[in-house]
Design an enzyme around this catalytic site. Sequence first.
Site, PDB file in Angstrom:
ATOM      1  N   SER A   1      10.686   0.462  -0.172  1.00 17.25           N
ATOM      2  CA  SER A   1       9.442   0.973   0.406  1.00 17.25           C
ATOM      3  C   SER A   1       9.329   0.538   1.876  1.00 17.25           C
ATOM      4  O   SER A   1      10.072  -0.335   2.326  1.00 17.25           O
ATOM      5  CB  SER A   1       8.246   0.444  -0.394  1.00 17.25           C
TER       6      SER A   1
ATOM      7  N   SER B   1       9.220  -6.697 -16.109  1.00 12.59           N
ATOM      8  CA  SER B   1       9.284  -7.200 -14.745  1.00 12.59           C
ATOM      9  C   SER B   1       7.918  -7.683 -14.267  1.00 12.59           C
ATOM     10  O   SER B   1       7.763  -8.814 -13.785  1.00 12.59           O
ATOM     11  CB  SER B   1       9.823  -6.105 -13.820  1.00 12.59           C
TER      12      SER B   1
ATOM     13  N   ASP C   1      13.828   3.020 -12.932  1.00 12.22           N
ATOM     14  CA  ASP C   1      12.625   2.219 -13.158  1.00 12.22           C
ATOM     15  C   ASP C   1      12.098   2.563 -14.547  1.00 12.22           C
ATOM     16  O   ASP C   1      11.064   3.203 -14.694  1.00 12.22           O
ATOM     17  CB  ASP C   1      11.579   2.514 -12.080  1.00 12.22           C
TER      18      ASP C   1
ATOM     19  N   THR D   1       3.554  -6.316   0.296  1.00 12.86           N
ATOM     20  CA  THR D   1       2.418  -7.157   0.685  1.00 12.86           C
ATOM     21  C   THR D   1       2.884  -8.367   1.489  1.00 12.86           C
ATOM     22  O   THR D   1       2.263  -8.748   2.483  1.00 12.86           O
ATOM     23  CB  THR D   1       1.647  -7.606  -0.563  1.00 12.86           C
TER      24      THR D   1
END
Length: 506
Positions: A212, A277, A269, A216
């Site tokens: 991505s 996860s 995924d 954060t």
Amino acid sequence: MQSPSLHIRRVGIDTWRENVVYLHRDCPVVRAEGFQALSKVTVHANGQTIAAVLNVVTDAQIVPPCDLGLSEEAFARLQVEEGHAARIEHAEPPPSLAALRRKIAGERLGREELHAVMADIAAARYSKIELAAFVVATQQYELDRGEVLHLTEAMIAAGRRIDWRSEFGAGPVVDKHCIGGIPGNRTSMLVVPIVTAHGMWCPKTSSRAITSPAGTADTMELLAEVELPLERLQAIVRQTHGCLAWGGTADLSPADDILIAVERPLAIDSPGQMVASILSKKIAAGSTHLVLDIPVGPSAKVHSLPEAQRLRRLFEYVATRLGLQLEVMVSDGSQPIGRGIGPALEARDVMQVLRNDPSAPQDLRQKALWLAARMIEFDPDVRGGDGYRIARDILDSGRALTQMQAIIQAQGERAGPLPVAPLQLDITAPRTGVVTAADNLRLARIARLAGAPQVPEAGIDLAVRLGDAVQAGQVLYRLHARFEADLAFARQLAEADSGFSITPQA
């Protein structure tokens, strides 16, 4: 008979979560021991041992014949200085290899087998090829809910686990998590100061971006230090009730970090892996209460409401059995959140919301308030339905900004204003009409080509949202880049398809 000792040499190659060692083809050990490229080996030095994959080189400038080269990952794991003597020998197969082969064959794995597999993965006994085989097998032969539960337990057991209740008593330790896939979704940096200003404990450990444009931790790093040793992180939480730190330094669910490094390049995924996860990380980090955000949209990870409900039930099954109180929030994932895509631009959006700036993105503000409201209602002293009012009052009064500044100061404030990329280019609407769709994946890819997150000030600054009427030539978004090559790559992709669909008005 032991192999002769070699001298450790730090090669300076980033092999991302894989131990790799390098020997020269003319090294006596290579000939004597019959080592070949991609052999699995064990390295011993100063009482430390690591498992690794061998690469053979022919250039003595990279590794001389009597040296043992270590990748950055291997050097960090072995924890010895350059020049130290080391021995290398053939590695025994991982004890769990039989279980891996059973999963490749489509069989169900039990609790003991999954614990063995995760222990071997965390100890770096698996090569990238074997890791990829495990990831593909769990995708092809979907894990049943019992396997997901045991996989989550195994991931937790393979690393450290924080017990905040020994520090804070019986009160809830809250957290929030989004399953990802939505650019600009930096709600954690708003939720943490709001919730901790209310007096709740929220030690937030976050990830860095892999595929991505920003994680954060990447965004928070522009404001404060995020690579915090566990002891310092605990001291910060005692002082401020919360933190916004990178989770990689705490050794929480390390097997998951290794698997993610293989899953993301393969674009795999699977639901079972996702649940294990996320929940393993949260439980290992000491959370007792979690708000989970599942965005739903055409270009989100979850495309439909029935799919979201199935995923929700799997999360709830595992969380309940592991003693984690879970609240699931299904949200709109049809477009990016906020205006910025990329660390600096997303940090700007966050600070505008905290400062109650009139130009702050309202969608980011509202989503953060709803998430914070759910978390505040975990407080036994708060009546159901009052959370939103409390969260809004904390934000509007400036208490959230004051709390964010306290967290930044405690973690170590970064000096200087948020950077702005010097190269800019506007991407415009090809026709007059209405914005009817936004492709999250394509917009994220364009932002990455512009340089994000490696170049923190790079990315995309959005100018339109779904439902907006636009004129031909009107700006859809502005690209920000530091380097001409990055801007050229991003421009080429954006001009082929901007990521926005514009439908002519009737």
